[in-house]
Design a protein around this motif. Structure first.
Motif, PDB file in Angstrom:
ATOM      1  N   UNK A 234       0.891  -1.180  -0.282  1.00 42.23           N
ATOM      2  CA  UNK A 234       0.091  -0.132   0.085  1.00 42.23           C
ATOM      3  C   UNK A 234       0.748   1.092  -0.076  1.00 42.23           C
ATOM      4  N   UNK A 235       0.668   2.335  -0.875  1.00 41.89           N
ATOM      5  CA  UNK A 235       1.242   3.411  -1.012  1.00 41.89           C
ATOM      6  C   UNK A 235       0.262   4.498  -0.906  1.00 41.89           C
ATOM      7  N   UNK A 236       0.512   5.678  -0.211  1.00 42.55           N
ATOM      8  CA  UNK A 236      -0.692   6.624   0.016  1.00 42.55           C
ATOM      9  C   UNK A 236      -0.719   7.430  -1.128  1.00 42.55           C
ATOM     10  N   UNK A 237      -1.978   7.357  -1.822  1.00 47.66           N
ATOM     11  CA  UNK A 237      -2.224   8.037  -2.893  1.00 47.66           C
ATOM     12  C   UNK A 237      -1.907   9.625  -3.165  1.00 47.66           C
ATOM     13  N   UNK A 238      -1.377  10.255  -3.895  1.00 50.13           N
ATOM     14  CA  UNK A 238      -1.217  11.488  -3.827  1.00 50.13           C
ATOM     15  C   UNK A 238       0.239  12.027  -2.879  1.00 50.13           C
ATOM     16  N   UNK A 239       0.805  11.097  -2.525  1.00 51.11           N
ATOM     17  CA  UNK A 239       1.991  11.458  -1.762  1.00 51.11           C
ATOM     18  C   UNK A 239       3.508  10.684  -2.234  1.00 51.11           C
TER      19      UNK A 239
ATOM     20  N   UNK B 226       6.463  15.076  -2.178  1.00 53.66           N
ATOM     21  CA  UNK B 226       5.688  15.540  -3.255  1.00 53.66           C
ATOM     22  C   UNK B 226       4.256  15.321  -2.733  1.00 53.66           C
ATOM     23  N   UNK B 227       3.287  16.495  -2.899  1.00 48.69           N
ATOM     24  CA  UNK B 227       2.065  16.076  -2.524  1.00 48.69           C
ATOM     25  C   UNK B 227       1.167  16.356  -3.507  1.00 48.69           C
ATOM     26  N   UNK B 228       0.198  15.744  -4.183  1.00 45.18           N
ATOM     27  CA  UNK B 228      -0.767  16.064  -4.985  1.00 45.18           C
ATOM     28  C   UNK B 228      -2.187  16.098  -4.364  1.00 45.18           C
ATOM     29  N   UNK B 229      -2.965  17.318  -4.568  1.00 42.67           N
ATOM     30  CA  UNK B 229      -4.172  17.430  -4.139  1.00 42.67           C
ATOM     31  C   UNK B 229      -5.427  17.737  -4.846  1.00 42.67           C
ATOM     32  N   UNK B 230      -6.400  17.729  -4.566  1.00 46.41           N
ATOM     33  CA  UNK B 230      -7.731  17.950  -5.152  1.00 46.41           C
ATOM     34  C   UNK B 230      -8.223  19.073  -4.321  1.00 46.41           C
ATOM     35  N   UNK B 231      -8.467  20.319  -5.002  1.00 45.33           N
ATOM     36  CA  UNK B 231      -9.130  21.474  -4.005  1.00 45.33           C
ATOM     37  C   UNK B 231     -10.613  21.684  -4.355  1.00 45.33           C
ATOM     38  N   UNK B 232     -11.262  22.117  -3.267  1.00 45.42           N
ATOM     39  CA  UNK B 232     -12.738  22.171  -3.416  1.00 45.42           C
ATOM     40  C   UNK B 232     -13.126  23.619  -3.940  1.00 45.42           C
ATOM     41  N   UNK B 233     -13.951  23.537  -5.018  1.00 47.27           N
ATOM     42  CA  UNK B 233     -14.299  24.567  -5.869  1.00 47.27           C
ATOM     43  C   UNK B 233     -14.723  25.857  -4.637  1.00 47.27           C
ATOM     44  N   UNK B 234     -14.194  26.835  -5.258  1.00 45.96           N
ATOM     45  CA  UNK B 234     -14.658  28.285  -4.432  1.00 45.96           C
ATOM     46  C   UNK B 234     -13.376  28.666  -3.294  1.00 45.96           C
ATOM     47  N   UNK B 235     -12.432  27.902  -3.379  1.00 43.17           N
ATOM     48  CA  UNK B 235     -11.248  27.989  -2.496  1.00 43.17           C
ATOM     49  C   UNK B 235     -10.124  28.619  -3.374  1.00 43.17           C
ATOM     50  N   UNK B 236      -9.369  29.636  -2.902  1.00 41.14           N
ATOM     51  CA  UNK B 236      -8.133  30.201  -3.684  1.00 41.14           C
ATOM     52  C   UNK B 236      -7.123  29.067  -3.692  1.00 41.14           C
ATOM     53  N   UNK B 237      -6.880  28.596  -5.070  1.00 44.30           N
ATOM     54  CA  UNK B 237      -6.183  27.406  -5.103  1.00 44.30           C
ATOM     55  C   UNK B 237      -4.704  27.668  -4.671  1.00 44.30           C
ATOM     56  N   UNK B 238      -4.065  28.756  -4.761  1.00 44.64           N
ATOM     57  CA  UNK B 238      -2.739  29.159  -4.551  1.00 44.64           C
ATOM     58  C   UNK B 238      -2.648  29.344  -2.992  1.00 44.64           C
ATOM     59  N   UNK B 239      -3.694  29.844  -2.442  1.00 40.69           N
ATOM     60  CA  UNK B 239      -3.504  29.975  -0.949  1.00 40.69           C
ATOM     61  C   UNK B 239      -3.612  28.520  -0.133  1.00 40.69           C
ATOM     62  N   UNK B 240      -4.633  27.867  -0.807  1.00 42.18           N
ATOM     63  CA  UNK B 240      -4.620  26.344  -0.230  1.00 42.18           C
ATOM     64  C   UNK B 240      -3.404  25.431  -0.449  1.00 42.18           C
ATOM     65  N   UNK B 241      -2.905  25.626  -1.638  1.00 42.57           N
ATOM     66  CA  UNK B 241      -1.528  24.865  -1.934  1.00 42.57           C
ATOM     67  C   UNK B 241      -0.295  25.246  -1.121  1.00 42.57           C
ATOM     68  N   UNK B 242      -0.226  26.796  -0.751  1.00 44.34           N
ATOM     69  CA  UNK B 242       0.501  27.321   0.253  1.00 44.34           C
ATOM     70  C   UNK B 242       0.531  26.975   1.455  1.00 44.34           C
ATOM     71  N   UNK B 243      -0.855  26.557   2.093  1.00 43.60           N
ATOM     72  CA  UNK B 243      -1.219  26.118   3.395  1.00 43.60           C
ATOM     73  C   UNK B 243      -0.882  24.520   3.331  1.00 43.60           C
ATOM     74  N   UNK B 244      -1.010  23.865   2.498  1.00 45.70           N
ATOM     75  CA  UNK B 244      -0.658  22.479   2.427  1.00 45.70           C
ATOM     76  C   UNK B 244       0.802  22.270   2.589  1.00 45.70           C
TER      77      UNK B 244
END
Length: 128
Positions: free
Chosen positions: A50-55, A67-85
């Motif tokens: 098992x590997x953790x999907x997206x990491x 390295x992290x891959x994420x899906x962002x909820x519509x309505x959130x500022x993508x760059x802000x969410x990515x920076x917080x991640x």
């Protein structure tokens, strides 16, 4: 005292995934189709490991690159969410595992639209 401590890649991946998922605006973990297929195989019991999907992590001694891959909820500022991640993954991995985080790379794979649900997360008996 003699001896050494080794933290498995899977532990770092899990901590990083949980840190990413705890950020407001992150709907799910992303990942390439091959990794998603591996995740499905793992759940079906035919995957070897098992590997953790997206990491993905690279560990060298007590240093780690994530390295992290994420899906962002519509309505959130993508760059802000990515920076917080990025910040939350680095802080959490460093604090929980005592490792020096050399870099965190965030890829936003998709945007989750309102009403869209992930097939695996739908409650039992509810259609998707």
């Amino acid at each position: 005292m003699k001896g050494r401590i080794k933290v498995a890649d899977e532990v770092v991946e899990k901590v990083a995934a949980l840190a990413a998922l705890s950020v407001p605006g992150v709907a799910d973990m992303g990942g390439d189709p091959a990794r998603a297929l591996e995740s499905v195989r793992d759940q079906a019991g035919s995957g070897a490991r098992h590997r953790h999907q997206g990491v993905n992590v690279q560990i060298h001694e007590r240093q780690v690159a994530v390295d992290v891959a994420v899906v962002v909820e519509y309505g959130h500022v993508v760059m802000e969410v990515a920076a917080e991640v990025k910040t939350n993954v680095a802080t959490t991995v460093s604090r929980m595992l005592g490792m020096r985080v050399t870099e965190v790379n965030v890829t936003v794979d998709d945007v989750r639209l309102p009403g869209e649900t992930h097939l695996e997360s739908a409650p039992e008996g509810e259609s998707v």
